[in-house]
Design a protein around this motif. Structure first.
Motif, PDB file in Angstrom:
ATOM      1  N   ALA A   1       7.535   8.390   6.359  1.00 11.69           N
ATOM      2  CA  ALA A   1       6.275   8.847   6.663  1.00 11.69           C
ATOM      3  C   ALA A   1       6.219  10.129   7.108  1.00 11.69           C
ATOM      4  O   ALA A   1       5.282  11.024   6.859  1.00 11.69           O
ATOM      5  CB  ALA A   1       5.691   7.776   7.793  1.00 11.69           C
ATOM      6  N   ALA A   2       7.273  10.747   7.904  1.00 18.57           N
ATOM      7  CA  ALA A   2       7.253  11.995   8.464  1.00 18.57           C
ATOM      8  C   ALA A   2       7.203  13.073   7.359  1.00 18.57           C
ATOM      9  O   ALA A   2       6.666  14.009   7.400  1.00 18.57           O
ATOM     10  CB  ALA A   2       8.444  11.993   9.510  1.00 18.57           C
ATOM     11  N   GLY A   3       7.954  12.752   6.421  1.00 15.96           N
ATOM     12  CA  GLY A   3       8.395  13.488   5.292  1.00 15.96           C
ATOM     13  C   GLY A   3       7.078  13.734   4.434  1.00 15.96           C
ATOM     14  O   GLY A   3       6.867  14.777   4.026  1.00 15.96           O
ATOM     15  N   ILE A   4       6.491  12.771   4.132  1.00 16.97           N
ATOM     16  CA  ILE A   4       4.917  12.648   3.585  1.00 16.97           C
ATOM     17  C   ILE A   4       4.160  13.679   4.429  1.00 16.97           C
ATOM     18  O   ILE A   4       3.259  14.557   3.968  1.00 16.97           O
ATOM     19  CB  ILE A   4       4.494  11.298   3.090  1.00 16.97           C
ATOM     20  N   SER A   5       3.953  13.460   5.770  1.00 18.66           N
ATOM     21  CA  SER A   5       3.182  14.191   6.524  1.00 18.66           C
ATOM     22  C   SER A   5       3.411  15.705   6.554  1.00 18.66           C
ATOM     23  O   SER A   5       2.432  16.336   6.348  1.00 18.66           O
ATOM     24  CB  SER A   5       3.091  13.634   7.886  1.00 18.66           C
ATOM     25  N   LYS A   6       4.673  15.890   6.638  1.00 19.28           N
ATOM     26  CA  LYS A   6       5.199  17.505   6.436  1.00 19.28           C
ATOM     27  C   LYS A   6       4.752  18.188   5.056  1.00 19.28           C
ATOM     28  O   LYS A   6       4.081  19.255   5.008  1.00 19.28           O
ATOM     29  CB  LYS A   6       6.527  17.588   6.769  1.00 19.28           C
ATOM     30  N   ARG A   7       5.027  17.124   4.010  1.00 28.36           N
ATOM     31  CA  ARG A   7       4.650  17.771   2.744  1.00 28.36           C
ATOM     32  C   ARG A   7       3.103  18.097   2.663  1.00 28.36           C
ATOM     33  O   ARG A   7       2.764  19.139   1.859  1.00 28.36           O
ATOM     34  CB  ARG A   7       5.523  17.170   1.696  1.00 28.36           C
ATOM     35  N   LEU A   8       2.487  17.135   2.944  1.00 30.79           N
ATOM     36  CA  LEU A   8       1.072  17.345   2.774  1.00 30.79           C
ATOM     37  C   LEU A   8      -0.012  17.733   3.881  1.00 30.79           C
ATOM     38  O   LEU A   8      -0.943  17.864   3.607  1.00 30.79           O
ATOM     39  CB  LEU A   8       0.361  15.662   2.406  1.00 30.79           C
ATOM     40  N   ASN A   9       0.852  18.248   5.035  1.00 32.85           N
ATOM     41  CA  ASN A   9       0.366  18.880   6.103  1.00 32.85           C
ATOM     42  C   ASN A   9      -0.733  17.933   6.697  1.00 32.85           C
ATOM     43  O   ASN A   9      -1.742  18.455   7.173  1.00 32.85           O
ATOM     44  CB  ASN A   9      -0.283  20.294   5.812  1.00 32.85           C
TER      45      ASN A   9
ATOM     46  N   SER B   1      10.675   0.602  10.330  1.00 31.92           N
ATOM     47  CA  SER B   1      12.160   0.875  10.258  1.00 31.92           C
ATOM     48  C   SER B   1      12.432   2.387  10.120  1.00 31.92           C
ATOM     49  O   SER B   1      11.508   3.259  10.116  1.00 31.92           O
ATOM     50  CB  SER B   1      12.996   0.318   9.255  1.00 31.92           C
ATOM     51  N   ALA B   2      13.744   2.668  10.839  1.00 32.33           N
ATOM     52  CA  ALA B   2      14.027   4.213  10.565  1.00 32.33           C
ATOM     53  C   ALA B   2      13.889   4.919   9.176  1.00 32.33           C
ATOM     54  O   ALA B   2      13.203   5.797   9.090  1.00 32.33           O
ATOM     55  CB  ALA B   2      15.594   4.551  10.970  1.00 32.33           C
ATOM     56  N   THR B   3      14.037   4.149   8.292  1.00 30.37           N
ATOM     57  CA  THR B   3      13.828   4.494   6.840  1.00 30.37           C
ATOM     58  C   THR B   3      12.458   5.009   6.572  1.00 30.37           C
ATOM     59  O   THR B   3      11.955   5.871   5.906  1.00 30.37           O
ATOM     60  CB  THR B   3      14.330   3.685   5.775  1.00 30.37           C
ATOM     61  N   GLN B   4      11.587   3.733   7.170  1.00 31.89           N
ATOM     62  CA  GLN B   4      10.160   4.005   6.878  1.00 31.89           C
ATOM     63  C   GLN B   4       9.483   4.883   7.546  1.00 31.89           C
ATOM     64  O   GLN B   4       8.555   5.757   7.250  1.00 31.89           O
ATOM     65  CB  GLN B   4       9.463   2.562   7.243  1.00 31.89           C
TER      66      GLN B   4
ATOM     67  N   SER C   1       0.807  -1.083  -0.175  1.00 35.02           N
ATOM     68  CA  SER C   1      -0.014   0.099  -0.026  1.00 35.02           C
ATOM     69  C   SER C   1       0.814   1.405   0.140  1.00 35.02           C
ATOM     70  O   SER C   1       1.922   1.313   0.944  1.00 35.02           O
ATOM     71  CB  SER C   1      -0.806   0.098   1.367  1.00 35.02           C
ATOM     72  N   PRO C   2       0.378   2.315  -0.825  1.00 38.90           N
ATOM     73  CA  PRO C   2       1.319   3.568  -0.660  1.00 38.90           C
ATOM     74  C   PRO C   2       1.353   4.311   0.707  1.00 38.90           C
ATOM     75  O   PRO C   2       0.083   4.353   1.334  1.00 38.90           O
ATOM     76  CB  PRO C   2       0.737   4.456  -1.971  1.00 38.90           C
ATOM     77  N   THR C   3       2.405   4.610   0.957  1.00 42.83           N
ATOM     78  CA  THR C   3       2.568   5.140   2.230  1.00 42.83           C
ATOM     79  C   THR C   3       1.497   6.344   2.277  1.00 42.83           C
ATOM     80  O   THR C   3       0.990   6.768   3.489  1.00 42.83           O
ATOM     81  CB  THR C   3       3.898   5.564   2.887  1.00 42.83           C
ATOM     82  N   GLU C   4       1.478   7.153   1.438  1.00 42.69           N
ATOM     83  CA  GLU C   4       0.776   8.309   1.398  1.00 42.69           C
ATOM     84  C   GLU C   4      -0.646   7.997   1.686  1.00 42.69           C
ATOM     85  O   GLU C   4      -1.494   8.522   2.222  1.00 42.69           O
ATOM     86  CB  GLU C   4       0.883   9.124  -0.192  1.00 42.69           C
TER      87      GLU C   4
ATOM     88  N   GLU D   1      14.049  12.727  16.427  1.00 39.41           N
ATOM     89  CA  GLU D   1      14.330  13.819  15.256  1.00 39.41           C
ATOM     90  C   GLU D   1      12.823  14.486  14.796  1.00 39.41           C
ATOM     91  O   GLU D   1      12.436  15.282  14.290  1.00 39.41           O
ATOM     92  CB  GLU D   1      15.115  13.509  14.164  1.00 39.41           C
ATOM     93  N   GLU D   2      12.049  13.317  14.530  1.00 41.54           N
ATOM     94  CA  GLU D   2      10.730  13.546  13.831  1.00 41.54           C
ATOM     95  C   GLU D   2       9.536  13.306  14.810  1.00 41.54           C
ATOM     96  O   GLU D   2       8.561  13.656  14.522  1.00 41.54           O
ATOM     97  CB  GLU D   2      10.343  12.175  13.280  1.00 41.54           C
ATOM     98  N   GLY D   3       9.910  13.498  16.405  1.00 43.21           N
ATOM     99  CA  GLY D   3       8.846  13.595  17.150  1.00 43.21           C
ATOM    100  C   GLY D   3       8.119  12.452  17.517  1.00 43.21           C
ATOM    101  O   GLY D   3       6.908  12.598  18.223  1.00 43.21           O
ATOM    102  N   LEU D   4       8.626  11.381  17.476  1.00 42.42           N
ATOM    103  CA  LEU D   4       7.883   9.983  17.847  1.00 42.42           C
ATOM    104  C   LEU D   4       8.321   9.537  19.030  1.00 42.42           C
ATOM    105  O   LEU D   4       9.736   9.375  19.205  1.00 42.42           O
ATOM    106  CB  LEU D   4       8.047   9.036  16.784  1.00 42.42           C
ATOM    107  N   GLY D   5       7.565   9.098  19.989  1.00 43.33           N
ATOM    108  CA  GLY D   5       7.783   8.489  21.267  1.00 43.33           C
ATOM    109  C   GLY D   5       7.757   6.699  21.146  1.00 43.33           C
ATOM    110  O   GLY D   5       6.810   6.544  20.353  1.00 43.33           O
ATOM    111  N   GLN D   6       8.746   6.254  21.845  1.00 40.41           N
ATOM    112  CA  GLN D   6       8.553   4.735  21.649  1.00 40.41           C
ATOM    113  C   GLN D   6       7.782   4.106  22.773  1.00 40.41           C
ATOM    114  O   GLN D   6       7.841   4.479  23.853  1.00 40.41           O
ATOM    115  CB  GLN D   6       9.818   4.025  21.843  1.00 40.41           C
TER     116      GLN D   6
END
Length: 324
Positions: free
Chosen positions: A161-169, A154-157, A127-130, A197-202
């Motif tokens: 996801a964080a990049g897409i969320s920022k780009r699409l608000n 993973s760190a890459t995933q 499924s597309p992450t977007e 860096e991306e604001g996620l808590g574990q």
């Protein structure tokens, strides 16, 4: 009890949370779930975690029934979506269709109007992450979930996801739910750094390595009859830890705990909570006294010399990889 924010969000969860994997709806009865959740509230736990895939919805039903007497605003409830919930081609994964349909089904099973944190149980390369993130965003906008999270990404995933969320608000993902304990530490390599860096808590699961880090399993000693490792229906993950070098390591860790005047479980949970990026550690419990013991870990402070001693002991199992 102590409470921590989940990543950069404003929501706070208890440092010890109660999960329902292999516990409620499978290996124990509803009465046990009711008793454990009652004790959890008494101990200050406000965070309860389940998933639609836990015994095909039975875990959600058990948690929902046990939480029914309590005010909805008094607790934080999370569940998950990804694993198969039927035999059809769309009954799994992170497509918009599956996410929306399973959120509705989870709300009904839980008996609530909204889910606090809705986790993507695994990454879906079909499924597309977007598409996944837009579906989660819409659920937040509709008020059916308050926050979204991921599990074992993973760190890459996470970065993608964080990049897409920022780009699409879009509403951001606030948490990752990985396995993390003294034997399984992969998140220390990249995931913790990227998540910070991306604001996620574990919100970590299996902090006691499915009971191995309670000391109940001894090298050269028969497995206790009433333990999870003796239950063929749920022992697959646990048995992967039952290696001689792991059990010998546990014996040495237990000696450290005894020197500190605490239980091995409390030592193990305190070790997990030493990480500033960890928001909560999820425990499983079939008896209220297990919760009462484990929550004491939030008061344990491990000094640098103790952490160094633990690291020396853990070198015995360097490179350990459980069977999955």
């Amino acid at each position: 009890m102590k409470y921590r924010r989940v990543g950069n969000s404003g929501i706070k969860v208890s440092e010890i949370g109660l999960g329902s994997w292999l516990t409620y709806g499978t290996a124990s009865e509803q009465a046990a779930a009711d008793a454990c959740i009652s004790t959890a509230f008494d101990c200050g736990i406000n965070f309860f975690d389940t998933a639609n895939a836990y015994n095909r919805g039975a875990g959600e039903e058990a948690i929902g029934a046990a939480l029914k007497p309590y005010s909805r605003s008094s607790y934080v409830l999370s569940t998950k979506v990804f694993f198969p919930m039927g035999d059809g081609p769309n009954d799994r994964g992170l497509s918009r269709k599956h996410i929306i349909e399973q959120c509705e089904a989870s709300l009904k099973r839980l008996g609530v109007d909204y889910i606090d944190i809705y986790f993507c149980h695994r990454y879906d390369d079909q499924s597309p992450t977007e598409e996944t993130l837009r579906a989660l965003h819409d659920l937040v906008t509709q008020g059916k979930i308050l926050y979204a999270g991921v599990s074992e990404w993973s760190a890459t995933q996470i970065t993608e996801a964080a990049g897409i969320s920022k780009r699409l608000n879009l509403h951001p993902i606030i948490s990752n739910q990985p396995i993390y304990n003294m034997f399984e530490r992969y998140i220390e390599n990249e995931v913790l750094k990227v998540s910070g860096e991306e604001g996620l808590g574990q919100i970590v699961f299996s902090p006691l390595a499915q009971g191995i880090l309670t000391g109940k399993y001894k090298p050269g000693v028969q497995i206790p009859k009433n333990s999870r490792a003796a239950n063929d229906s749920v022992n697959g993950v646990i048995n992967s830890y039952l290696q001689e070098n792991v059990l010998n390591c546990v014996q040495n860790l237990e000696s450290v705990a005894q020197q500190l005047g605490i239980s091995l479980a409390q030592l193990s949970l305190a070790w997990v909570l030493r990480q500033p990026g960890v928001s909560s550690a999820l425990i499983g419990a079939s008896r209220p006294e297990q919760i009462e013991e484990n929550v004491k870990a939030v008061q344990v402070e491990l000094h640098s010399d103790v952490i160094e001693e633990i690291e020396t002991i853990l070198k015995q199992v360097e490179g350990f990889a459980p069977l999955r």
